[in-house]
Scaffold this motif. Structure first.
Motif, short mmCIF file in Angstrom:
data_model
loop_
_atom_site.label_atom_id
_atom_site.label_comp_id
_atom_site.label_asym_id
_atom_site.label_seq_id
_atom_site.Cartn_x
_atom_site.Cartn_y
_atom_site.Cartn_z
N VAL A 1 0.58 -1.49 -0.44
CA VAL A 1 -0.21 0.00 -0.13
C VAL A 1 1.13 1.43 -0.20
N HIS A 2 0.72 1.86 -1.15
CA HIS A 2 1.84 3.28 -0.73
C HIS A 2 0.49 4.70 -1.22
N GLY A 3 0.67 4.73 -0.41
CA GLY A 3 -0.60 6.74 -0.37
C GLY A 3 -2.01 6.19 -1.01
N SER A 4 -2.52 5.15 -1.20
CA SER A 4 -3.86 4.89 -2.14
C SER A 4 -4.80 5.74 -0.70
N PRO A 5 -6.29 6.64 -1.57
CA PRO A 5 -6.54 6.81 -0.57
C PRO A 5 -7.17 6.22 0.69
N VAL A 6 -7.08 6.61 2.06
CA VAL A 6 -8.09 5.44 3.24
C VAL A 6 -9.58 5.53 3.53
N GLU A 7 -10.04 4.25 3.31
CA GLU A 7 -11.98 4.96 4.37
C GLU A 7 -12.18 4.15 5.37
N THR B 1 -1.99 9.17 5.57
CA THR B 1 -2.02 8.20 3.97
C THR B 1 -1.66 7.33 4.79
N VAL C 1 0.79 4.08 4.47
CA VAL C 1 1.73 3.18 3.31
C VAL C 1 2.03 2.01 3.75
#
Length: 113
Positions: free
Chosen positions: A39-45, A54, A56
């Motif tokens: 995971v690298h900086g994707s928006p979190v829900e 974010t 990582v």
């Protein structure tokens, strides 16, 4: 056993030029230790609580490999490029194996309580 580096990076007002240089160089520091981004900086829900910033997640073949990467001269050379401009927390943790049993963990924790 697979291990992970997890970083919770807080929002920064602006991204400093050093952050871009850090991003351009980090993969080369991971490669010798088998590190790869999961995971690298994707928006979190956010489902519960709050999560400013974010996430990582970096996967390593072992906790020793993760420690060796973090302590490596190559990573230490670029660490400040991120840490000076984006506040956050970083932890290293062992993963659980394919035979992990949460009920068995509950029994161990119950016995210790």
């Amino acid at each position: 056993m697979t291990a992970y580096g997890l970083a919770h990076l807080r929002p920064a007002d602006t991204l400093h030029e050093e952050v871009f240089r850090y991003l351009e160089r980090i993969q080369a520091t991971l490669d010798p230790y088998g590190g790869k981004f999961v995971v690298h900086g994707s928006p979190v829900e956010v489902m519960e609580g709050e999560w400013p910033g974010t996430l990582v997640v970096i996967e390593f073949p072992s906790l020793d490999a993760a420690r060796e990467w973090y302590d490596s001269a190559a990573y230490r050379e670029i660490l400040r490029m991120r840490a000076d401009h984006i506040p956050g927390d970083l932890v290293l943790v062992d993963g659980c194996g394919p035979d992990h049993d949460s009920a068995a963990l509950a029994a161990v924790l119950r016995a210790a309580a």
